[in-house]
Design an enzyme around this catalytic site. Structure first.
Site, PDB file in Angstrom:
ATOM      1  CE  LYS A 174      -4.491   2.036  -1.886  1.00 58.69           C
ATOM      2  NZ  LYS A 174      -4.203   1.210  -3.095  1.00 58.69           N
ATOM      3  CB  THR A 208      -0.548  -7.623   2.647  1.00 57.75           C
ATOM      4  OG1 THR A 208       0.881  -7.434   2.638  1.00 57.75           O
ATOM      5  CG2 THR A 208      -1.039  -7.802   4.067  1.00 57.75           C
ATOM      6  N   GLY A 210      -1.179  -7.710  -3.259  1.00 61.13           N
ATOM      7  CA  GLY A 210      -2.351  -7.417  -4.086  1.00 61.13           C
ATOM      8  C   GLY A 210      -3.502  -6.752  -3.350  1.00 61.13           C
ATOM      9  CB  THR A 211      -3.903  -5.178   0.023  1.00 64.12           C
ATOM     10  OG1 THR A 211      -2.675  -4.466  -0.101  1.00 64.12           O
ATOM     11  CG2 THR A 211      -3.731  -6.341   0.970  1.00 64.12           C
ATOM     12  N   GLY A 212      -4.058  -3.588  -2.658  1.00 64.13           N
ATOM     13  CA  GLY A 212      -4.539  -2.368  -3.327  1.00 64.13           C
ATOM     14  C   GLY A 212      -5.330  -2.677  -4.587  1.00 64.13           C
ATOM     15  CB  CYS A 213      -4.756  -5.105  -7.370  1.00 65.68           C
ATOM     16  SG  CYS A 213      -3.088  -4.608  -7.829  1.00 65.68           S
TER      17      CYS A 213
END
Ligand SMILES: Nc1ncnc2c1ncn2[C@@H]1O[C@H](COP(=O)(O)OP(=O)(O)O)[C@@H](O)[C@H]1O
Ligand SMILES: Cc1ncc(COP(=O)(O)OP(=O)(O)O)c(N)n1
Length: 277
Positions: A174, A208, A210-213
């Site tokens: 990512k 941003t 919690g973008t990865g979750c």
């Protein structure tokens, strides 16, 4: 037929990341969400104020309760916190035979709080990553797992290859921590030799959390519905792009992304995602 997915992750009391982000994403993408909690965090948009892990037996019992009763189409892991929990998760999932597994190797929250003990990194590499259908590290996580620093495009590729060597079937590197001019670029590599980059417009925002979750949960929801890993990653990139573009300015810190945006505003909320071979 109702499609079911399972998230094994920590709770974010602020609702932007962790189990809460996963379940909201599953819901928006038409999948019935189930969960196994690994830790409770006292957290909001300003940061993590406390971490209260669940004991490994309790994590196993939750996974068993879900797996024994539902036909689970795909599983994802998020915050796992300790080596004991990682071992319990790996052994329990293996006892049910191979299922699609998305690993978001969560380590550190945006404010700097540790969500994975240092002693747990080896367990993640040895016990869990070999079971992964796809692993979705951000750049700092990839640096730890691949034991190298990542500065250049070729470093990104080298680190992804090292993660494939650990046994993951595919990797998404990512790009949220490595802005490329006006773009956020995610690299997809699979053990089968597929490779592409997903490039989206960089969105100037502090919201941003919690973008990865959210991104990894969207991948999981798609896989549960029978999409290939590559197709799932592409849809997830559209989902997260819309969620960031229409972010929610809530709280006094990093606000959460908007899980409604993808369905409400259209694919990318006007911000294109381009696939580069
Ligand atoms: N400011 C941004 N603009 C556009 N996309 C972003 C931005 N920040 C992160 N992303 C995208 O969000 C997803 C999650 O990436 P990242 O923020 O690196 O993960 P994590 O939350 O695990 O640190 C990736 O698809 C990344 O490209
Ligand atoms: C309970 C919990 N799990 C995971 C995270 C990390 O979420 P992420 O999507 O990487 O977002 P940020 O924390 O970087 O905003 C978390 N914070 N809490």
């Amino acid at each position: 037929m109702t499609v079911v997915a399972l998230t094994i992750a920590g709770s974010d009391s602020g609702g932007g990341a962790g189990i809460q982000a996963d379940l909201k994403t599953f819901q928006e993408l038409g999948v019935f969400g189930t969960s196994a909690l690994t830790a409770v965090t006292a957290q909001n948009t300003r940061g993590v104020h406390g971490v209260y892990p669940i004991d490994a037996q309790g994590v196993t019992a939750q996974i068993r309760a879900v797996m024994d009763d539902f036909n689970v189409g795909a599983v994802k892991t998020g915050m796992l916190f300790s080596a004991n929990i990682i071992q319990a998760v790996a052994e329990t999932l293996q006892s049910y035979g191979p299922s699609a597994l998305v690993i978001d190797p969560v380590m550190i929250a945006k404010g700097g709080a540790s969500l994975l003990l240092d002693e747990a990194v080896q367990a993640m590499k040895e016990l869990l990553i070999p079971l992964a259908s796809v692993i979705t590290p951000n750049i700092p996580e990839a640096e730890v797992l691949a034991s190298m620093s990542i500065k250049s495009d070729s470093d990104v590729v080298e680190a992804a290859n090292r993660l494939l060597k650990l046994g993951a079937k595919a990797v998404v590197m990512k790009g949220g921590h490595r802005r490329q001019a006006n773009y956020a670029e995610d690299l997809f590599l699979s053990a089968a030799g597929e490779r592409f980059t997903l490039r989206s417009e960089w969105i100037e925002t502090k919201d941003t959390h919690g973008t990865g979750c959210t991104f990894s949960a969207a991948i999981t929801a798609q896989i549960a519905q029978g999409k290939t890993i590559a197709e799932s990653v592409i849809t997830a990139k559209h989902f997260i792009q819309a969620a960031i573009a229409d972010g929610l300015t809530l709280g006094g810190g990093h606000g959460p992304t908007n899980h409604w945006a993808y369905k409400r505003l259209g694919k990318t909320a006007g911000k294109d995602v381009v696939l580069i071979d």
